[in-house]
Scaffold this active site. Structure first.
Site, PDB file in Angstrom:
ATOM      1  N   ARG A   1     -26.771 -10.028 -27.735  1.00 36.86           N
ATOM      2  CA  ARG A   1     -27.049  -8.662 -27.317  1.00 36.86           C
ATOM      3  C   ARG A   1     -27.415  -7.812 -28.517  1.00 36.86           C
ATOM      4  O   ARG A   1     -27.016  -8.114 -29.661  1.00 36.86           O
ATOM      5  CB  ARG A   1     -25.806  -8.050 -26.655  1.00 36.86           C
ATOM      6  CG  ARG A   1     -24.626  -7.933 -27.615  1.00 36.86           C
ATOM      7  CD  ARG A   1     -23.487  -7.113 -27.044  1.00 36.86           C
ATOM      8  NE  ARG A   1     -22.347  -7.031 -27.954  1.00 36.86           N
ATOM      9  CZ  ARG A   1     -21.300  -6.225 -27.776  1.00 36.86           C
ATOM     10  NH1 ARG A   1     -21.248  -5.437 -26.723  1.00 36.86           N
ATOM     11  NH2 ARG A   1     -20.303  -6.211 -28.639  1.00 36.86           N
TER      12      ARG A   1
ATOM     13  N   ASN B   1     -18.687   2.116 -29.890  1.00 31.79           N
ATOM     14  CA  ASN B   1     -19.730   1.318 -29.264  1.00 31.79           C
ATOM     15  C   ASN B   1     -20.729   2.258 -28.598  1.00 31.79           C
ATOM     16  O   ASN B   1     -20.432   2.867 -27.573  1.00 31.79           O
ATOM     17  CB  ASN B   1     -19.128   0.369 -28.234  1.00 31.79           C
ATOM     18  CG  ASN B   1     -20.178  -0.559 -27.617  1.00 31.79           C
ATOM     19  OD1 ASN B   1     -21.373  -0.407 -27.863  1.00 31.79           O
ATOM     20  ND2 ASN B   1     -19.730  -1.510 -26.827  1.00 31.79           N
TER      21      ASN B   1
ATOM     22  N   THR C   1      -7.705  34.201 -48.151  1.00 29.38           N
ATOM     23  CA  THR C   1      -8.582  33.034 -48.020  1.00 29.38           C
ATOM     24  C   THR C   1      -9.980  33.331 -48.550  1.00 29.38           C
ATOM     25  O   THR C   1     -10.685  32.425 -48.991  1.00 29.38           O
ATOM     26  CB  THR C   1      -8.660  32.563 -46.556  1.00 29.38           C
ATOM     27  OG1 THR C   1      -9.235  33.582 -45.745  1.00 29.38           O
ATOM     28  CG2 THR C   1      -7.275  32.206 -46.039  1.00 29.38           C
ATOM     29  N   ASP C   2     -10.398  34.597 -48.523  1.00 28.85           N
ATOM     30  CA  ASP C   2     -11.687  34.941 -49.127  1.00 28.85           C
ATOM     31  C   ASP C   2     -11.640  34.738 -50.633  1.00 28.85           C
ATOM     32  O   ASP C   2     -12.624  34.307 -51.252  1.00 28.85           O
ATOM     33  CB  ASP C   2     -12.060  36.388 -48.796  1.00 28.85           C
ATOM     34  CG  ASP C   2     -13.463  36.727 -49.244  1.00 28.85           C
ATOM     35  OD1 ASP C   2     -14.424  36.208 -48.631  1.00 28.85           O
ATOM     36  OD2 ASP C   2     -13.610  37.485 -50.223  1.00 28.85           O
TER      37      ASP C   2
ATOM     38  N   ILE D   1     -17.109  -6.025 -31.567  1.00 32.89           N
ATOM     39  CA  ILE D   1     -17.063  -5.030 -32.639  1.00 32.89           C
ATOM     40  C   ILE D   1     -15.793  -5.223 -33.470  1.00 32.89           C
ATOM     41  O   ILE D   1     -15.809  -5.084 -34.698  1.00 32.89           O
ATOM     42  CB  ILE D   1     -17.131  -3.609 -32.050  1.00 32.89           C
ATOM     43  CG1 ILE D   1     -18.485  -3.393 -31.351  1.00 32.89           C
ATOM     44  CG2 ILE D   1     -16.941  -2.561 -33.148  1.00 32.89           C
ATOM     45  CD1 ILE D   1     -18.616  -2.048 -30.681  1.00 32.89           C
ATOM     46  N   GLN D   2     -14.686  -5.564 -32.822  1.00 36.13           N
ATOM     47  CA  GLN D   2     -13.444  -5.825 -33.550  1.00 36.13           C
ATOM     48  C   GLN D   2     -13.646  -6.938 -34.579  1.00 36.13           C
ATOM     49  O   GLN D   2     -13.171  -6.845 -35.725  1.00 36.13           O
ATOM     50  CB  GLN D   2     -12.331  -6.222 -32.571  1.00 36.13           C
ATOM     51  CG  GLN D   2     -11.874  -5.108 -31.650  1.00 36.13           C
ATOM     52  CD  GLN D   2     -12.625  -5.076 -30.334  1.00 36.13           C
ATOM     53  OE1 GLN D   2     -13.808  -5.403 -30.291  1.00 36.13           O
ATOM     54  NE2 GLN D   2     -11.955  -4.665 -29.265  1.00 36.13           N
TER      55      GLN D   2
ATOM     56  N   PHE E   1     -20.705 -10.574 -26.769  1.00 34.99           N
ATOM     57  CA  PHE E   1     -19.416 -10.137 -26.229  1.00 34.99           C
ATOM     58  C   PHE E   1     -19.207 -10.877 -24.914  1.00 34.99           C
ATOM     59  O   PHE E   1     -19.862 -10.597 -23.898  1.00 34.99           O
ATOM     60  CB  PHE E   1     -19.376  -8.629 -26.014  1.00 34.99           C
ATOM     61  CG  PHE E   1     -18.021  -8.107 -25.615  1.00 34.99           C
ATOM     62  CD1 PHE E   1     -16.891  -8.420 -26.369  1.00 34.99           C
ATOM     63  CD2 PHE E   1     -17.862  -7.307 -24.489  1.00 34.99           C
ATOM     64  CE1 PHE E   1     -15.642  -7.954 -26.014  1.00 34.99           C
ATOM     65  CE2 PHE E   1     -16.614  -6.832 -24.127  1.00 34.99           C
ATOM     66  CZ  PHE E   1     -15.508  -7.161 -24.891  1.00 34.99           C
TER      67      PHE E   1
ATOM     68  N   LYS F   1      -8.587  27.824 -46.587  1.00 34.42           N
ATOM     69  CA  LYS F   1      -9.988  28.163 -46.317  1.00 34.42           C
ATOM     70  C   LYS F   1     -10.758  26.881 -46.059  1.00 34.42           C
ATOM     71  O   LYS F   1     -10.676  25.926 -46.845  1.00 34.42           O
ATOM     72  CB  LYS F   1     -10.598  28.894 -47.512  1.00 34.42           C
ATOM     73  CG  LYS F   1     -11.913  29.594 -47.203  1.00 34.42           C
ATOM     74  CD  LYS F   1     -11.696  30.824 -46.337  1.00 34.42           C
ATOM     75  CE  LYS F   1     -12.949  31.704 -46.290  1.00 34.42           C
ATOM     76  NZ  LYS F   1     -12.747  32.904 -45.446  1.00 34.42           N
TER      77      LYS F   1
END
Length: 309
Positions: A199, A274, A69-70, A247-248, A182, A9
């Protein structure tokens, strides 16, 4: 014919009042977080059940061993009332153990949790001009949130053991207006992106971590528990102070800091995007004054996993 069975569930949303406070968390220089009162704890919980006892339901339509599942939904609600956990990881651990204790036909369960944050609202305090956190009013927070995953199996005797686990902080969205770059990346006939030596940088980021000892994930010793709020604060602190070349570069620095702050962690992982805005308009008199717009739909995706040797 080989087979693998799972069913369960998903998206069971539960809101627990008067939870056990989280106290005794070890503080770090990058975060003011030292615990939470847990006056209201919200989570979206999923249970995935594994076991060959359900095979006849697939092959013969024999449902005698099947837990509906209920029923699982109602069980999660009931188990959430009984838990004394102060963390999301502890919460899903308690619910998973109760599933295995109640239904012997379940060989193992995988529990997943997503925090639904409701931080306490800031309201006027008792003294004129002062403010405090309300004990009864909570505001839905729609940005970053905690995540957790645990796979529990039966152990010798009547016990249960955690064989896989992961904690996380998802949905972080951070924009730094200056102090990122960058440049000097590979260029060929398909490259149109200009080099940028200063930037703005807008990232979306999910951060994950695992412990060397899975027991630490359930905050059995709060001093060894890593709170998602602290991870979010640490990532923001590193982003604020670090001049990144990509970013790396930024994600690696955050990961190094996490492993330094919390020696109990075995690994850290990142899923970064990004989402840098496009420049819509720029002042002719002052290059710092700009208007940005949302970029085109394609975005860069960056992944990183760091593990201790």
């Amino acid at each position: 014919m080989k087979h693998e069975i799972r069913y369960g569930k998903a998206a069971v949303r539960v809101y627990r009042t008067a939870g056990r406070p989280l106290r005794g968390v070890t503080t770090i220089p990058e975060s003011a977080f030292g615990g939470r009162e847990n006056g209201l704890m919200g989570a979206e919980i999923e249970v995935v059940v594994h076991g060959d006892a359900f095979w006849e339901a697939y092959t013969e339509g024999d449902n005698r061993m099947v837990v509906a599942t209920d029923t699982m939904k109602n069980f999660i609600t009931s188990a959430s009332l009984e838990t004394s956990a102060s963390t999301l990881e502890g919460w899903i651990h308690d619910v998973g153990c109760r599933f295995l204790a109640t239904y012997p036909q379940m060989e193992s369960v995988t529990m997943l949790g997503r925090e639904l944050p409701f931080p306490a609202a800031v309201v006027p305090g008792d003294e004129p001009g002062s403010f405090a956190l309300s004990e009864v009013l909570f505001s839905r927070d729609r940005c970053d949130y905690a995540t957790a995953r645990m796979h529990l199996e039966r152990a010798d005797g009547d016990g249960f053991r955690v064989t896989e686990h992961a904690s996380g902080r998802a949905g972080l969205q951070l924009i730094k207006t200056t102090g990122s770059s960058f440049a000097a990346f590979a260029r060929d006939e398909y490259t149109t992106l200009p080099e940028r030596f200063d930037r703005p940088l807008y990232i979306w980021c999910d951060i994950g971590w695992t412990y060397a000892d899975a027991a630490d994930a359930s905050a059995s010793e709060p001093a060894r528990y890593v709170a998602g709020e602290q991870v979010a604060d640490l990532a923001a602190s590193v982003f604020h102070e670090f001049v990144s070349l990509s970013i790396q570069h930024l994600l690696h620095q955050v990961g190094q800091r996490m492993l330094e702050r919390w020696p109990q962690l075995e690994s850290v992982s990142f899923e970064g995007q990004n989402r840098l805005w496009d420049v819509g308009a720029e002042s002719a008199d002052d290059g710092q004054v700009r208007v940005y717009v949302d970029p085109r739909p394609p975005f860069g995706r960056i992944g990183l996993v760091l593990r201790r040797e």
